[in-house]
Each structure stands twice: as structure tokens, then as C-alpha cells.
Design a protein around this motif. Sequence first.
Motif, PDB file in Angstrom:
ATOM      1  N   THR A   1      -3.490   3.241  -3.522  1.00  0.00           N
ATOM      2  CA  THR A   1      -4.030   3.437  -2.182  1.00  0.00           C
ATOM      3  C   THR A   1      -3.170   4.446  -1.442  1.00  0.00           C
ATOM      4  OG1 THR A   1      -4.822   1.160  -2.135  1.00  0.00           O
ATOM      5  CG2 THR A   1      -4.649   2.283  -0.025  1.00  0.00           C
TER       6      THR A   1
ATOM      7  N   MET B   1       0.846  -1.197   0.000  1.00  0.00           N
ATOM      8  CA  MET B   1       0.000   0.000   0.000  1.00  0.00           C
ATOM      9  C   MET B   1       0.884   1.250   0.000  1.00  0.00           C
ATOM     10  SD  MET B   1      -2.852  -1.191   2.748  1.00  0.00           S
ATOM     11  CE  MET B   1      -3.869   0.227   2.483  1.00  0.00           C
TER      12      MET B   1
ATOM     13  N   ASP C   1      -8.229   6.544   4.657  1.00  0.00           N
ATOM     14  CA  ASP C   1      -7.675   5.591   3.687  1.00  0.00           C
ATOM     15  C   ASP C   1      -8.374   5.809   2.361  1.00  0.00           C
ATOM     16  OD1 ASP C   1      -5.926   4.226   5.507  1.00  0.00           O
ATOM     17  OD2 ASP C   1      -7.720   3.318   6.405  1.00  0.00           O
TER      18      ASP C   1
ATOM     19  N   GLN D   1      -3.005   7.495   2.032  1.00  0.00           N
ATOM     20  CA  GLN D   1      -3.446   7.731   3.398  1.00  0.00           C
ATOM     21  C   GLN D   1      -3.120   9.161   3.812  1.00  0.00           C
ATOM     22  OE1 GLN D   1      -1.626   5.831   7.136  1.00  0.00           O
ATOM     23  NE2 GLN D   1      -3.312   4.439   6.637  1.00  0.00           N
TER      24      GLN D   1
ATOM     25  N   TYR E   1       1.236   4.391   1.292  1.00  0.00           N
ATOM     26  CA  TYR E   1       0.764   5.314   2.316  1.00  0.00           C
ATOM     27  C   TYR E   1       1.603   6.585   2.310  1.00  0.00           C
ATOM     28  CZ  TYR E   1      -2.047   1.582   4.304  1.00  0.00           C
ATOM     29  OH  TYR E   1      -2.960   0.591   4.490  1.00  0.00           O
TER      30      TYR E   1
END
Length: 500
Positions: free
Chosen positions: A127, A1, A120, A129, A3
Motif C-alpha cells: 500500500t 501501511m 491511496d 500513498q 506510505y
Amino acid sequence: MNYKIFHVVMLAIVLVSCSHHHETEIHEGHEAVKIQFAAYSNEFELFAEADPFVAGQPSNILSHFSHLPSFKALEKGSMTIRMAVNGKETTQTLDKPTRKGIFSFNLTPETSGKGQIIFDILTDTGTFQVIVPEITVFGGEEEARHAEESAVLSKTNTTVFTKEQSWKIDFATGLPSKEPFGQVIKTTAQILPAPGEEMILTAKTNGIVLLTTNYVLEGDSVSKGQLLFSISGNGLAEDDASVRFTETKNNFEKAVSDYERMKELSKEKIVSGKELLEAKNKYDNSKAIFDNLNENFSLKGQNVTSPMTGIVKQLFVQSGTYVEAGQSLLTITQNKTLVLHAEVSQKYIPILGSIHSANIRTLPNNQIYTLEQLHGKVLSYGKITNSDNYLIPVNLQIDNLGGFVAGGFVEIYLKTLTQSQALTVLTTALLEDQGNFFVFVQVTPELFEKREVKIGATNGVKTEILNGISAYERIVTKGAILVKLAQATGSLDAHSGHVH
């Protein structure tokens, strides 16, 4: 992911009137406490308005998400919000925005205390954040009201500019930079072709210019070896190139015949070695003369071909023009590498040696390039002057990657090396009003304070700020003039267009 964590966060509690009428009296029960917070990641800006977080009570969180660095609304994607307080987590997921760029969440905190909110984000590109690192969940409404009394934002000299408005224009905010910023020399430079990039073709014989079927015009692209036109002496009483070519060809053919015959007779000892050597000498001389003429001439005269691939810059002759040997015919330029020739005052002599880069602004379209973007370099600077010009020359070399035209002019900002640090902002962030300069400092992503600043030097892209703002204050870098116009109207509702 993938982030990405927050960069900057703000938290404020404001008093918002939900009345739809502008009345002098504010009726009890029509006021509601709202908290605002913002956070930044590498990909997104978050600006949210929410009801105060009270344990056991629902709170609406109206979240505005903008792409970075474009500051355009996030129109597609799903999002999950997580509120974590004292080890307890409350979540909600939305499959799509409530409206363009806006996600409206409703959460009920389970316990009071300090915590954080995590967003999220799932989009077509990955993806991500965004984290709001610190929020407070109050134990009751009275506690929230006391917190509000000490956290109301000052709105002195501020302007409301909603996210819905900023999404419609070319808008951006950013932090000032702390960076080396040496003295800048602003001047004008002439664009010249680099040495070897331009060539003048000249006539090699007297005659009349005859253009080919494909008429050559200024601005035409030509390739190396392409026939441009010919110069013919046919019909001239003197200096007829075709006559000279025929004569040279006949002399060469006779020398070839004589030399071959002498070689055969020499084998039989009929001619001496001296006579053979004389025949070879005549052959070599006539061959050299003929080869020279044959390379550039024919029975029709001189064939003028392009020595390189480029553009016809200027024509000096027309079809039927009589020219003499050595006369200029046309200029061909490659227009790939250019020289910027500038002249500066003698007072800059002590710092000319520290020039390491430059910003170049084109005058027709106001486009700015750095010397590095154009693969450029500083070629030279003058050390002396002359009686005709008391200015000091400075020459830069660039690749023509920006549509520059040789012969034109550009504005350049010569940058010098320095060890001192300066606070700088993008020049587009500055607004001038009667000789004074201002910027719009972000209070929240929808509230901006107009503040006067004192400026120093500028390199065309960035400007030094001597005082007025700090390195930690986010300012409007694009669209400042529209924020100023919004301030002039003075009629915008801070929550116009928002979903309550």
C-alpha cells in the motif's frame, strides 16, 4: 501501511481545445479550462489533468500513474482518491485502472478553499500513498476563470511527449545533483592480467610433445593437477628422459639395498661407522634425485600438468614438436583479477595523488562500470618518466565482473577528490547539436522545453553543468533523443490518446 509522501509538485492551469479539427478559428464553447498537477513519491509519478475545482460542481480528474524508477505504466491495482478541503473530504475508489496507467475519477467538492488530494494505492506489492499538497477549490466559475488568466503555461520552444508515448520506451526524468565533482582525466587503458593470475609452463627436459587424448585448445578451461600433455625422449640418440629416469631409478634402488645391508653389518661390527655414513649419503642423494624426477617424469617422459585452475590463454607447441628444457609450452590464466594500465600526460602529475576512483567504459558494448562496482582500487601511479616514454603510468586493479578480456582496451575516467560542489546531470540527458549541448526541461510530465546548457567536465556517467538549468528543474535523463524526434515532427496533439 507503506506510505510514501510526495517529493515535487506542480500546479498549472491551461487552455485546452477539445475540437478534433485543426481550424484557424476557435469557436466559442469549444474551449475548456484544465488544470494540471504532478507529484512524486519513492514509488510513483503522478500526472493529472482535471476540470477546475468549483464547489458543488463535478470535476473529472484524469490521473496518470507511472512506476519509479522505471517510469512504466501502473497496470494493476486499486486506488482511492480523497479531496480534503476545510475539514470536509470527498472520496472515490476505483478497483482497477480505467485504461493502462490511467485512473479517471469524478469528484464534486463540497466547499471552497485550499486543500489537498491524497491518492491511496493498493497493489500486489503493498500500500502506497501520493499526496498533492495544495489545491484550490473555487467558489464559482468566474473565480476559476480569473485564476486561469494568470496561470497559463508558456509553450515557447516546448515539445509535447505524452505519457502513453513515454510508457512505450526506455524513458526517465530526474533532478540534477549537487555533489563534489573534481577534475576528471579521460584516457585509454590496456587490460593486463594481475601478478600471479597468469603462468607460463615450460619444458623441464628435451623431448617430443605428445598430446593426451583430450586435446588441449586455446580457451579451454583446465583444473589444477590436470594432465595436459607429456614430453617424451623415446627414440632420441641423446637426452632420452626415459633412459635417464630408468638409470636414476636403478641407482636409487641399489643405494637403498646397499644402505640396508650396511645397517645390518654395522650392528655386527663388520663395517665401520664411516662406511655406514657413506652408504647413507649415497642413499640420500639418489633418493633426492629420484624423487625429483619421479614427481615430473615417468618412463614415458615428463608429464605436464596444470599448476592452477584457469583458462588456456596461448599454446606455443603442437603435437610432435621437439622442445628443449626451458622452452615455453603454454600460458594459463585465471582471468579473475586484472590490471588496467593507463598512461597520462605529465601535466596531470600534481593531481595524480588525489585520484580516488574511476569510471570504466568497455569499448565493444559501451557499458560503464564504476571502480567500486568491480571491487577495484588504485594500485600505483608513476613519479618519473624515461627516455622511451614521456607519459606517466597509472595502474588500477579490478575484479573481472564485466567480461573483460586481457589484452584488450577500455576507456577510463580517472576521478580526483575535491571539496568544491558542482551541478551534475546524467550524461544520457545531454543532446549535442552542432557543438552545442541541450537538455529537455520538464514543464509538465507531458511538456518539455529544449534548453541549451554549458557543460564542464565529465566522468563518463555524469557531466558538470556550468549554466542553463538549476538544481530544482527536472529534466529528461533517458529517451531525450526520442523527445527531440517528437519535436522535429511538430504534429503531436498535447492530449492525443487521453480519455476526456
